[in-house]
Design a protein around this motif. Structure first.
Motif, PDB file in Angstrom:
ATOM      1  N   ASP A  30      39.735  17.947  82.101  1.00 18.73           N
ATOM      2  CA  ASP A  30      38.957  18.864  82.898  1.00 18.73           C
ATOM      3  C   ASP A  30      39.060  18.469  84.376  1.00 18.73           C
ATOM      4  N   ALA A  31      39.035  19.451  85.270  1.00 19.48           N
ATOM      5  CA  ALA A  31      39.136  19.157  86.711  1.00 19.48           C
ATOM      6  C   ALA A  31      38.062  18.173  87.153  1.00 19.48           C
ATOM      7  N   GLU A  32      36.919  18.195  86.507  1.00 18.24           N
ATOM      8  CA  GLU A  32      35.841  17.285  86.907  1.00 18.24           C
ATOM      9  C   GLU A  32      35.790  16.010  86.060  1.00 18.24           C
ATOM     10  N   HIS A  33      36.821  15.740  85.293  1.00 22.23           N
ATOM     11  CA  HIS A  33      36.841  14.491  84.517  1.00 22.23           C
ATOM     12  C   HIS A  33      36.918  13.302  85.486  1.00 22.23           C
ATOM     13  N   PRO A  34      36.116  12.243  85.267  1.00 22.66           N
ATOM     14  CA  PRO A  34      36.150  11.101  86.191  1.00 22.66           C
ATOM     15  C   PRO A  34      37.528  10.441  86.242  1.00 22.66           C
ATOM     16  N   LEU A  35      38.038  10.245  87.463  1.00 23.98           N
ATOM     17  CA  LEU A  35      39.331   9.578  87.624  1.00 23.98           C
ATOM     18  C   LEU A  35      39.122   8.094  87.914  1.00 23.98           C
ATOM     19  N   PHE A  36      38.183   7.801  88.811  1.00 24.34           N
ATOM     20  CA  PHE A  36      37.910   6.385  89.066  1.00 24.34           C
ATOM     21  C   PHE A  36      36.539   6.159  89.675  1.00 24.34           C
ATOM     22  N   ILE A  37      36.123   4.897  89.548  1.00 21.74           N
ATOM     23  CA  ILE A  37      34.929   4.420  90.233  1.00 21.74           C
ATOM     24  C   ILE A  37      35.445   3.365  91.197  1.00 21.74           C
ATOM     25  N   LEU A  38      34.936   3.359  92.412  1.00 23.30           N
ATOM     26  CA  LEU A  38      35.319   2.304  93.350  1.00 23.30           C
ATOM     27  C   LEU A  38      34.052   1.832  94.058  1.00 23.30           C
ATOM     28  N   TYR A  39      33.788   0.550  93.956  1.00 27.14           N
ATOM     29  CA  TYR A  39      32.553   0.009  94.530  1.00 27.14           C
ATOM     30  C   TYR A  39      32.708  -0.193  96.023  1.00 27.14           C
ATOM     31  N   THR A  40      31.671   0.173  96.747  1.00 25.91           N
ATOM     32  CA  THR A  40      31.688  -0.057  98.188  1.00 25.91           C
ATOM     33  C   THR A  40      30.305  -0.488  98.636  1.00 25.91           C
ATOM     34  N   SER A  41      30.257  -1.123  99.790  1.00 22.62           N
ATOM     35  CA  SER A  41      28.990  -1.665 100.265  1.00 22.62           C
ATOM     36  C   SER A  41      28.112  -0.599 100.876  1.00 22.62           C
ATOM     37  N   GLY A  42      26.826  -0.763 100.674  1.00 24.72           N
ATOM     38  CA  GLY A  42      25.852   0.119 101.303  1.00 24.72           C
ATOM     39  C   GLY A  42      24.809  -0.719 101.999  1.00 24.72           C
ATOM     40  N   THR A  43      23.644  -0.142 102.171  1.00 19.68           N
ATOM     41  CA  THR A  43      22.612  -0.848 102.939  1.00 19.68           C
ATOM     42  C   THR A  43      21.684  -1.672 102.059  1.00 19.68           C
ATOM     43  N   THR A  44      21.935  -1.726 100.753  1.00 19.69           N
ATOM     44  CA  THR A  44      21.147  -2.628  99.910  1.00 19.69           C
ATOM     45  C   THR A  44      22.072  -3.741  99.416  1.00 19.69           C
ATOM     46  N   GLY A  45      21.502  -4.675  98.675  1.00 20.30           N
ATOM     47  CA  GLY A  45      22.300  -5.780  98.160  1.00 20.30           C
ATOM     48  C   GLY A  45      23.268  -5.371  97.056  1.00 20.30           C
ATOM     49  N   ASN A  46      23.044  -4.196  96.450  1.00 18.11           N
ATOM     50  CA  ASN A  46      23.921  -3.787  95.341  1.00 18.11           C
ATOM     51  C   ASN A  46      24.973  -2.798  95.793  1.00 18.11           C
TER      52      ASN A  46
ATOM     53  N   ILE B   6      31.262   4.357  93.699  1.00 19.06           N
ATOM     54  CA  ILE B   6      31.568   5.715  94.155  1.00 19.06           C
ATOM     55  C   ILE B   6      32.459   6.388  93.116  1.00 19.06           C
ATOM     56  N   LEU B   7      32.021   7.565  92.681  1.00 17.80           N
ATOM     57  CA  LEU B   7      32.734   8.261  91.606  1.00 17.80           C
ATOM     58  C   LEU B   7      33.615   9.381  92.153  1.00 17.80           C
ATOM     59  N   HIS B   8      34.885   9.358  91.750  1.00 16.09           N
ATOM     60  CA  HIS B   8      35.796  10.445  92.094  1.00 16.09           C
ATOM     61  C   HIS B   8      36.347  11.076  90.825  1.00 16.09           C
ATOM     62  N   THR B   9      36.584  12.383  90.908  1.00 19.10           N
ATOM     63  CA  THR B   9      37.055  13.093  89.717  1.00 19.10           C
ATOM     64  C   THR B   9      38.479  13.594  89.935  1.00 19.10           C
TER      65      THR B   9
ATOM     66  N   TRP C  71      33.666  19.405 100.151  1.00 22.49           N
ATOM     67  CA  TRP C  71      35.130  19.396 100.228  1.00 22.49           C
ATOM     68  C   TRP C  71      35.645  18.817  98.909  1.00 22.49           C
ATOM     69  N   PRO C  72      36.888  19.116  98.552  1.00 23.13           N
ATOM     70  CA  PRO C  72      37.334  18.795  97.185  1.00 23.13           C
ATOM     71  C   PRO C  72      37.347  17.314  96.833  1.00 23.13           C
ATOM     72  N   GLY C  73      37.668  16.434  97.821  1.00 24.23           N
ATOM     73  CA  GLY C  73      37.770  15.005  97.502  1.00 24.23           C
ATOM     74  C   GLY C  73      36.449  14.274  97.588  1.00 24.23           C
ATOM     75  N   MET C  74      35.371  14.992  97.834  1.00 26.91           N
ATOM     76  CA  MET C  74      34.091  14.295  98.042  1.00 26.91           C
ATOM     77  C   MET C  74      33.647  13.533  96.805  1.00 26.91           C
ATOM     78  N   LEU C  75      32.911  12.454  97.026  1.00 30.70           N
ATOM     79  CA  LEU C  75      32.374  11.715  95.882  1.00 30.70           C
ATOM     80  C   LEU C  75      31.500  12.653  95.060  1.00 30.70           C
ATOM     81  N   ARG C  76      31.505  12.437  93.766  1.00 32.21           N
ATOM     82  CA  ARG C  76      30.667  13.271  92.897  1.00 32.21           C
ATOM     83  C   ARG C  76      29.341  12.594  92.593  1.00 32.21           C
ATOM     84  N   GLY C  77      29.222  11.344  93.013  1.00 27.97           N
ATOM     85  CA  GLY C  77      27.960  10.654  92.779  1.00 27.97           C
ATOM     86  C   GLY C  77      28.145   9.162  92.877  1.00 27.97           C
ATOM     87  N   ILE C  78      27.042   8.440  92.676  1.00 29.12           N
ATOM     88  CA  ILE C  78      27.092   6.983  92.575  1.00 29.12           C
ATOM     89  C   ILE C  78      26.913   6.694  91.095  1.00 29.12           C
ATOM     90  N   TRP C  79      27.814   5.923  90.550  1.00 26.63           N
ATOM     91  CA  TRP C  79      27.824   5.669  89.115  1.00 26.63           C
ATOM     92  C   TRP C  79      26.435   5.202  88.646  1.00 26.63           C
TER      93      TRP C  79
END
Ligand code: PRX
Length: 651
Positions: free
Chosen positions: A259-275, A279-282, A475-483
């Motif tokens: 499916d076009a929205e099937h998860p392709l990868f998760i990639l962790y990136t830093s934010g403003t908290t300790g965790n 980042i989820l891309h489809t 936009w099409p490449g936008m993250l779909r959410g935080i895992w």
């Protein structure tokens, strides 16, 4: 802001050369047409791109389903990313690419491998079958923790082929950081290597996996690429050598129709908290975005040798070492080691040796080479180069000019590309055949990207004024959410302005409408083009028994862009000396990785705080960069703290 003022004085303009424009994949006419179409309807523009640049097993029913802040692109469409990166180059009009180099790889010791599209397809199918044999099913997560070896790209594509989302953890992260990421994604299998080569020696990687897995119940199997043959201990039943599993694997594996929205990868990136955030891309939108931008911005031709120096462990490597180039049938180069081994001219010798024509790197690297002197690049034949790119942090005009003059010999356009892990692909960039460039500006949004600059109330700022960089339409490449954390996704990116994406960068726009990115405005530092949250480093520091409290800030640095400075209050009775300094640096390296190790640690009895107990980072930033603090200190709890901090010197 003095930075903005100095940049605003930058008036040099470099127009695209007519010879370049004539041959460009996207010339001025095409771009005008696309901009018009995208302005009328971004969805129609992206649908056109999806049709032209991506192969689909079944067409979509709806281009965009936008229920802010959740987007679905190409709803109902079916496709496979590995099919797009491999199979379609072996069929029809492109069948000749079977024997074209897909990946040119060079190891640090000087060994090399060239994988043709035919070979890469075969390896990927085999490894997809290996994964299936280990019980990996569509939707299962696979963690990749590897050096820059071809097997990393093979493993990514194999995951994509069977619909198992990958989560790549940069090989420089520590066992602790790896464990957190494996657990957060609940990965079933880990792919790693015994080690890799760096700075002239082999380094071990597998022991970090063993340590990480001590606290991971979800992982059933580990696949180990043998790269440095250091006889790494293998746990029987759990650990398998890559080459042994591959020996008998079948090279036939049909790509899953996903499916076009099937998860392709998760990639962790830093934010403003300790965790860190997963980042989820489809599948469909991401591939459309990276394939289209790669073709247009890097002007890729079948004859090109393209080299992006990023490690695949970062998003640049995902989108512009692997997926974007391979989906376009390009030759993409990978290099395993450091730029300065065996000599400081390794990169230039690689460009000359392989005839690299398109080169994409980070400003921090450029600044390092400026310091090493012009003689090094001048000693190599760089005449194959025709286009240069920059990514990861703002490029200062001096670095831009050096890149243009010494590397590009004044004939190569420079594309300064702004984007993020979250955006999936490039968002603001020159188009080399059509957009005039000015050193330090990423110029204009890509067609179909509605970027703007807002003040804190959400009004667009007038030309020249600084503000917050936002994107107003999906936009099409936008993250779909935080895992696993939809609330954090909503709050972080969409919680400031209604239905508008907040990038976390400060920027301004000049009278021509060009964007000038000024850097992060949140508690995220950009160190050598890598994102590190101040909170992450603080949590690592306070997890040490001798630390009572810690505050971390960034200080401007000529080479790395930002250097990490930590203010630490030791626990009572602890000797705050050189030994503790060393211990704490080592501790951060162990908790996160060497990239997060503070450049400087300053010990202090107390940290400046507001009456409500918040650490006043603005003050600390001024102190760290030796600036006189002109800001408001009226809420500072204890003025003597400030004076003390100024006196604190690094040991
Ligand atoms: O601050 C911006 C900076 O890098 C951040 C994104 O980091 P990351 O997600 O690790 O992705 C880096 C590679 C895409 C942004 O928020 N940044 C990236 N490219 C540029 C940039 N800053 C200025 N100019 C750029 N070209």
């Amino acid at each position: 802001m003095p930075d903005i003022e100095s940049l605003l004085k930058e008036k040099r303009v470099f127009k695209p050369a007519p010879e370049f424009t004539r041959q460009a994949n996207w010339n001025k006419k095409t771009i005008d047409e696309y901009r018009k179409l995208a302005a009328r309807s971004p969805e129609r523009f992206w649908a056109k791109m999806a049709k032209e640049n991506v192969s689909w097993f079944s067409p979509w029913k709806k281009v965009l389903d936008w229920k802010p802040p959740f987007a679905k692109w190409f709803v109902g469409g079916k496709l496979n990313v590995a099919y797009n990166c491999l199979d379609r180059h072996l069929e029809g009009e492109h069948a000749w690419r079977r024997n074209k180099a897909a990946i040119i790889w060079e190891g640090e010791p000087g060994d090399s491998r060239v994988l043709t599209y035919g070979e890469l397809h075969r390896e990927v199918c085999k490894f997809a079958n290996v994964l299936k044999g280990l019980g990996v099913k569509k939707g299962d997560r696979v963690c990749l923790y590897m050096p820059m070896v071809p097997e990393l790209a093979i493993a990514m594509l194999a995951c994509a082929r069977i619909g198992a989302p990958h989560s790549i953890v940069f090989g420089g992260f520590s066992a602790e950081a790896l464990r957190d990421r494996i657990n957060d994604a609940e990965a079933k299998v880990v792919i790693t290597a015994d080690g890799g080569y760096r700075k002239g020696a082999g380094f071990a990687l597998k022991p970090a996996v063993d340590e990480a897995l001590d606290g991971c119940a979800c992982v059933t199997d580990v696949v180990v690429v043998e790269r440095i043959q250091n006889g790494t201990p293998m746990q029987s039943g759990r650990d398998h050598y890559w080459h042994e599993l591959m020996k008998d694997a079948s090279a036939t594996c049909a790509p899953a129709k996903l499916d076009a929205e099937h998860p392709l990868f998760i990639l962790y990136t830093s934010g403003t908290t300790g965790n860190p955030k997963g980042i989820l891309h489809t599948t469909g939108g991401y591939l459309t975005h990276v394939t289209t931008t790669f073709k247009a911005i890097f002007d890729i031709k079948d004859e090109d040798v393209y080299w992006c120096t990023a490690d695949i462990g970062w998003v640049t490597g995902h989108s512009y070492v692997v997926y974007g180039p391979l989906a376009n049938g390009a030759t993409t180069m990978m290099y395993e080691g450091v730029p300065t081994h065996p000599g400081p001219d390794r990169w230039w010798s690689l460009i000359a040796k392989w005839g690299v024509s398109i080169f994409y790197t980070a400003p921090t690297a450029i600044r390092t080479f400026i310091r090493l002197g012009d003689d090094l690049p001048k000693a190599h034949d760089l005449s194959s180069l025709r286009l240069l790119g920059s990514v990861g942090e703002p490029i200062n005009p001096e670095a831009w000019m050096w890149y243009h003059r010494v590397i590009g010999k004044k004939k190569c356009p420079i594309v300064d590309t702004w984007w993020q892990t979250e955006t999936g692909g490039i968002m603001i960039t020159p188009l080399p055949g059509a957009v005039a460039t000015t050193p330090g500006s990423a110029t204009l949004p890509f067609p179909g990207i509605d970027a703007a600059i807002y003040d804190e109330e959400g009004n667009e700022v007038p030309p020249g004024a600084g503000g917050l960089l936002v994107v107003r339409k999906p936009w099409p490449g936008m993250l779909r959410g935080i895992w696993g954390d939809p609330e954090r996704y909503k709050k972080t990116y969409w919680g400031t302005f209604k239905n508008t994406y907040l990038a976390g960068d400060g920027a301004h726009r000049d009278k021509k409408g060009y964007f000038w990115i000024m850097g992060r405005v949140d508690d995220v530092m950009n160190v050598s083009g890598h994102r590190i949250g101040t909170m992450e480093v603080e949590s690592a520091l306070v997890s040490h028994p001798n630390v009572a409290e810690a505050a971390v800030v960034g200080r401007p640095d000529d080479i790395t862009g930002t250097a990490i400075v930590a203010f630490v209050t030791p626990t009572g009775g602890t000797d705050a000396g050189a030994a503790l300094n060393q211990t704490l640096r080592g501790h951060v390296t162990k908790e996160i990785g060497a990239i997060a190790r503070p450049a400087e640690i300053r010990f202090t009895d107390a940290l400046p705080k507001t009456r409500s107990g918040k650490i006043m980072r603005r003050l600390l930033r001024d102190i760290a960069s030796d600036k006189e603090s002109t800001g408001d200190t009226s809420t500072l709890e204890d003025f003597s703290v400030l004076a003390q901090l100024r006196e604190s010197e690094e040991d």
